[in-house]
Scaffold this motif. Sequence first.
Motif, PDB file in Angstrom:
ATOM      1  N   ARG A 137      18.113  48.833  -1.020  1.00 27.13           N
ATOM      2  CA  ARG A 137      17.959  48.937   0.615  1.00 27.13           C
ATOM      3  C   ARG A 137      16.728  49.356   1.019  1.00 27.13           C
ATOM      4  N   ARG A 146      21.420  43.608  -8.672  1.00 25.06           N
ATOM      5  CA  ARG A 146      21.156  44.781  -8.390  1.00 25.06           C
ATOM      6  C   ARG A 146      20.270  44.986  -6.986  1.00 25.06           C
ATOM      7  N   MET A 147      20.720  45.245  -6.088  1.00 22.11           N
ATOM      8  CA  MET A 147      20.263  45.614  -4.595  1.00 22.11           C
ATOM      9  C   MET A 147      19.424  46.652  -4.240  1.00 22.11           C
ATOM     10  N   PRO A 200      22.854  39.534   0.663  1.00 22.72           N
ATOM     11  CA  PRO A 200      22.195  40.764   0.582  1.00 22.72           C
ATOM     12  C   PRO A 200      21.596  41.124   1.976  1.00 22.72           C
ATOM     13  N   ILE A 243      16.443  41.567  -3.585  1.00 20.11           N
ATOM     14  CA  ILE A 243      17.573  41.488  -4.498  1.00 20.11           C
ATOM     15  C   ILE A 243      16.835  41.295  -5.902  1.00 20.11           C
ATOM     16  N   GLU A 252      31.014  48.734  -2.135  1.00 22.74           N
ATOM     17  CA  GLU A 252      29.960  49.102  -1.125  1.00 22.74           C
ATOM     18  C   GLU A 252      30.306  48.343   0.117  1.00 22.74           C
ATOM     19  N   GLY A 283      29.156  46.561  -5.927  1.00 20.71           N
ATOM     20  CA  GLY A 283      28.505  45.842  -4.518  1.00 20.71           C
ATOM     21  C   GLY A 283      29.360  45.672  -3.883  1.00 20.71           C
ATOM     22  N   SER A 284      30.578  44.895  -4.195  1.00 20.68           N
ATOM     23  CA  SER A 284      31.636  44.792  -3.472  1.00 20.68           C
ATOM     24  C   SER A 284      32.233  45.848  -2.934  1.00 20.68           C
TER      25      SER A 284
END
Length: 135
Positions: free
Chosen positions: A31, A28-29, A12, A20, A86, A83-84
Motif C-alpha cells: 500500500r 504480495r501487495m 490492486p 504488486i 482484506e 488479500g481476499s
Amino acid sequence: MSSVFTLLLSLPLILGFQSIALPLHGPRMTRKAPASQLYSKAPKLIVFDLDNTLWTPELYTLRKLERSNKIPVAGKDVKLFPGSKEVIDRIRKGEFGDTQFAVASRTKSGEWAKDLLGQFGLWDLLQDVEIFPGN
C-alpha cells in the motif's frame, strides 16, 4: 489478454495499492496511496472469479471429498487468500462507496461453490452470482 486477467492486474490499483509484487509463493501487495488519490471515480461493478482468486484450492482438486459424499468446509478444505480477506473486510466497512460486487465462475462443482459462498458469509455482499457448469 483476457478480461479476467486484466481485472486481476488492475484490482490492486483499484483497491489502493500502487504496486504488486509476484513472488513464487503468490501475490504480495504494498500500500502506497489510498484509492481516492489514485482514482477520481470508483468502478460501478467489480466481478471476482472464485478458484485461485478469492479462495484456494481449485474445487476440482477436492475429488476425495466428492467420493466420500462430503462437502468442502470453509476455512478447512477451502481457504480465502489473505488479500481476499482484506478486500472482503473493506467491502463490509463500506470503503468502496456505491461499487457493487459480483462473482462469475465456471466449475463442475457449482453447488459446492454456492455453498462455500454461504459458509464464508459472502452472499450479502454480492449483487450477482453467475456460476456456470464446466472446467
